[in-house]
Design an enzyme around this catalytic site. Structure first.
Site, PDB file in Angstrom:
ATOM      1  CE  LYS A   1      -1.231   1.983  -5.599  1.00 30.84           C
ATOM      2  NZ  LYS A   1      -1.138   2.083  -4.224  1.00 30.84           N
TER       3      LYS A   1
ATOM      4  CE1 TYR B   1     -15.022  -5.961  15.316  1.00 35.74           C
ATOM      5  CE2 TYR B   1     -14.519  -8.222  16.055  1.00 35.74           C
ATOM      6  CZ  TYR B   1     -14.006  -6.852  16.080  1.00 35.74           C
ATOM      7  OH  TYR B   1     -12.780  -6.492  16.386  1.00 35.74           O
TER       8      TYR B   1
ATOM      9  CG  ASP C   1       4.378  -4.448  -4.425  1.00 35.35           C
ATOM     10  OD1 ASP C   1       3.099  -4.482  -4.893  1.00 35.35           O
ATOM     11  OD2 ASP C   1       4.822  -3.458  -4.015  1.00 35.35           O
TER      12      ASP C   1
ATOM     13  NE  ARG D   1       6.935   8.922  -5.670  1.00 34.88           N
ATOM     14  CZ  ARG D   1       6.426   8.342  -4.933  1.00 34.88           C
ATOM     15  NH1 ARG D   1       5.456   7.219  -5.054  1.00 34.88           N
ATOM     16  NH2 ARG D   1       6.515   8.773  -3.559  1.00 34.88           N
TER      17      ARG D   1
ATOM     18  CG  PHE E   1       7.249  11.135  -0.624  1.00 37.47           C
ATOM     19  CD1 PHE E   1       8.095  10.080   0.031  1.00 37.47           C
ATOM     20  CD2 PHE E   1       5.929  10.838  -1.105  1.00 37.47           C
ATOM     21  CE1 PHE E   1       7.608   9.037   0.244  1.00 37.47           C
ATOM     22  CE2 PHE E   1       5.438   9.600  -0.605  1.00 37.47           C
ATOM     23  CZ  PHE E   1       6.272   8.605  -0.099  1.00 37.47           C
TER      24      PHE E   1
ATOM     25  CG  PHE F   1       6.565   1.687  -3.500  1.00 33.15           C
ATOM     26  CD1 PHE F   1       6.530   2.510  -4.605  1.00 33.15           C
ATOM     27  CD2 PHE F   1       5.522   1.651  -2.367  1.00 33.15           C
ATOM     28  CE1 PHE F   1       5.525   3.441  -4.409  1.00 33.15           C
ATOM     29  CE2 PHE F   1       4.711   2.633  -2.366  1.00 33.15           C
ATOM     30  CZ  PHE F   1       4.814   3.644  -3.357  1.00 33.15           C
ATOM     31  CB  THR F   2       7.884   5.254  -0.435  1.00 31.19           C
ATOM     32  OG1 THR F   2       6.665   4.969  -0.991  1.00 31.19           O
ATOM     33  CG2 THR F   2       8.502   6.158  -1.706  1.00 31.19           C
TER      34      THR F   2
HETATM   35  O1  PLI Z   1      -0.865   2.903  -0.883  1.00 28.48           O
HETATM   36  P1  PLI Z   1      -1.034   1.600  -0.505  1.00 28.48           P
HETATM   37  O2  PLI Z   1      -0.624   1.604   1.143  1.00 28.48           O
HETATM   38  O3  PLI Z   1      -2.353   0.787  -0.593  1.00 28.48           O
HETATM   39  O4  PLI Z   1      -0.037   0.722  -1.306  1.00 28.48           O
HETATM   40  C1  PLI Z   1       1.296   0.480  -1.162  1.00 28.48           C
HETATM   41  C2  PLI Z   1       2.264   0.406  -2.300  1.00 28.48           C
HETATM   42  C3  PLI Z   1       2.785  -0.661  -2.461  1.00 28.48           C
HETATM   43  N1  PLI Z   1       3.602  -1.121  -3.894  1.00 28.48           N
HETATM   44  C4  PLI Z   1       3.480  -0.329  -4.849  1.00 28.48           C
HETATM   45  C5  PLI Z   1       4.230  -0.797  -5.894  1.00 28.48           C
HETATM   46  C6  PLI Z   1       2.834   0.797  -4.662  1.00 28.48           C
HETATM   47  O5  PLI Z   1       2.866   1.664  -5.620  1.00 28.48           O
HETATM   48  C7  PLI Z   1       2.029   1.446  -3.407  1.00 28.48           C
HETATM   49  C8  PLI Z   1       1.376   2.637  -3.457  1.00 28.48           C
HETATM   50  N2  PLI Z   1       1.475   3.447  -4.409  1.00 28.48           N
HETATM   51  C9  PLI Z   1       0.866   4.612  -4.307  1.00 28.48           C
HETATM   52  C10 PLI Z   1       0.196   5.280  -3.034  1.00 28.48           C
HETATM   53  C11 PLI Z   1       1.377   5.350  -5.418  1.00 28.48           C
HETATM   54  O6  PLI Z   1       0.827   6.499  -5.442  1.00 28.48           O
HETATM   55  O7  PLI Z   1       2.093   4.977  -6.427  1.00 28.48           O
END
Ligand code: PLI
Length: 459
Positions: free
Chosen positions: A259, A73, A216, A383, A450, A125-126
């Site tokens: 990513k 933990y 980011d 997008r 979306f 970004f969203t």
């Molecule tokens: O999906 P998260 O919460 O791990 O990360 C959010 C996020 C932050 N910044 C950027 C540039 C992104 O591309 C992003 C998430 N992107 C998604 C889910 C995508 O499909 O591009």
């Protein structure tokens, strides 16, 4: 010997069978999903290019690390491994793990933003913008104009326009700007990179005014490859050296490990500032978990640390970028309108030029994504106007200049043969584009619409 393309720098040890579907089955599926590819089941998709987020294939080395999860933990050894890796590779002092990128965005926005503040960024970004706005900030887009033009082939379309940044500082005052957010690369501009020169210049202006720079970092390895390829002074530097220098121009970063850290789940907030770090630790226990796990299992932190080390391998990232470029070049050669230059994680179809007869408020990119799925089983993502949402004050749609469909390539998952299938489907659709009609939105959720909005064809 000159090769047509760089083949995979890995071999396949385990396979996942994908289900083949018929056009009739897909017509039923897309109608049930309200013409929103987010609402399809994955088993209904043949080649799933919805996102590159969390869809990575992990290596044998990462899976081996999963077996070494220390599920304590508090004080897990895997946390210390992750912390050490971030410090070594990215150069930040403090690390707060989070379940994914938006967990880090939530914490950063809460600890840094006051109501009435402004947060400039190189395109929104969203989730990033949603957290900034929820904490009372106004997002201000300070990306170069070229980013909004899908046909402009400048090499660093993710760059910050320094004049727009300076104008904002002059207009609202530096004390109203808690930080500048620099995304490397810029997702919604088409995966476009920021140059080292630009990051350095932004940092200089920010430091003169006492404003922080928060990266980011989500696709920082892809960005670093472009710097190596396109910025003369960096052609002989390693990816690791470039990443380290890039982040030396910031005070911290939010990271979606899903990513460029080559995992299926995970993220972190990295910070240099001691005071912000203490505040972040107070927040993380509320929203994610102890500061030594932040919503992640020990094994996930281990996989992320190992993925980060693999990601700076030159041949890994060269293959990734070239595979995306292979798909984009095939489409381009057939005259399909795409965003250029081809970005790091995806090929973006320009729906405005693909479907010039469908007005933006009939959701051309959404319609294009639904049609591509129906004819081929290839899942992509809108997008454009749907992703952009509504203006919080006026309630009207944001009308983004870019109305795109993203064909996002998961890392280490698909082969060049899959890219050929995708290219053939898109080219076929382009030749039959007059058969695609606009959509009407029949269900709209209040935030991040979306993900779950539903549509109906207009004819
Ligand atoms: O999906 P998260 O919460 O791990 O990360 C959010 C996020 C932050 N910044 C950027 C540039 C992104 O591309 C992003 C998430 N992107 C998604 C889910 C995508 O499909 O591009």
């Amino acid at each position: 010997m000159e090769r047509k393309y760089m083949a995979e720098p890995f071999k396949i040890k385990m396979v996942e069978t994908i289900k083949m579907t018929t056009q009739e089955e897909r017509e039923v599926a897309i109608e049930r999903a309200g013409y929103n590819t987010f609402l399809l089941n994955s088993k209904e998709c043949y080649i799933d290019l919805l996102t590159d987020s969390g869809t990575n294939a992990m290596s044998d080395n990462q899976w081996a690390g999963m077996m070494l999860g220390d599920e304590a933990y508090a004080g897990s050894v895997n946390f210390f491994e992750l912390e050490k890796t971030v410090q070594e590779l990215y150069g930040f002092k403090h690390v707060v793990p989070t379940h994914q990128g938006r967990g880090a965005e939530n914490i950063l926005s809460r600890i840094a933003i006051k109501p009435g503040d402004y947060v400039p960024g190189n395109m929104y970004f969203t989730t990033t913008r949603a957290h900034q706005e929820m904490n009372g900030a106004t997002f201000v887009d300070i990306i170069v104009d070229a980013a909004h033009d899908s046909e402009n082939e400048e090499p660093f379309k993710g760059n910050v326009d320094l004049k727009k940044l300076q104008d904002l500082i002059d207009r609202v005052g530096a004390d109203k700007i808690p930080y500048i957010c620099i995304a490397v690369t810029v997702n919604l501009a088409g995966g476009q990179p920021v140059s080292m020169e630009n990051a350095r210049a932004v940092s200089k202006i920010a430091r003169q005014h006492g404003i922080k720079v928060m990266f980011d970092a989500t696709r920082c390895i892809e960005n670093s490859y472009f710097i190596k390829e396109r910025e003369e002074a960096y052609k002989d530097k390693s990816i690791a050296e470039i990443v380290k220098e890039l982040f030396s121009y910031g005070d911290g970063a939010t990271m979606s490990g899903k990513k460029d850290c080559l995992v299926n789940i995970g993220g972190f907030l990295a910070l240099n500032d001691e005071d912000l770090f203490q505040k972040a630790k107070q927040m993380v226990v509320l929203f994610e978990g102890m500061p030594s796990y932040g919503g992640l299992a020990g094994r996930d932190m281990e996989a992320m640390a190992r993925g980060m080390r693999e990601s700076v391998d030159y041949y890994y990232i060269k293959h990734r970028i070239e595979q995306v470029r292979y798909l984009g070049s095939k489409l381009d050669a057939a005259g399909v309108p795409i965003v250029k230059p081809i970005g790091g994680h995806a090929v973006f179809l320009d729906a405005k030029r693909f479907l010039p007869n469908i007005p933006q408020d009939q959701f051309p990119a959404q319609a294009l994504a639904a049609s591509l799925y129906t004819i081929s089983g290839v899942r992509s993502m809108e997008r454009g106007i749907v992703s952009a949402g509504r203006d919080g004050k006026t309630g009207k749609h944001h009308y983004p200049k870019l109305e795109l469909v993203r064909l996002t390539i998961p890392r280490r998952v698909y082969t060049y043969a899959h890219m050929d299938v995708v290219a053939e489907a898109v080219i076929d659709l382009y030749e039959n584009r007059d058969k695609i009609c606009g959509l009407e939105m029949v269900y709209e959720p209040p935030v991040l619409r979306f993900f779950t909005a539903r549509f109906k064809p207009l004819k």
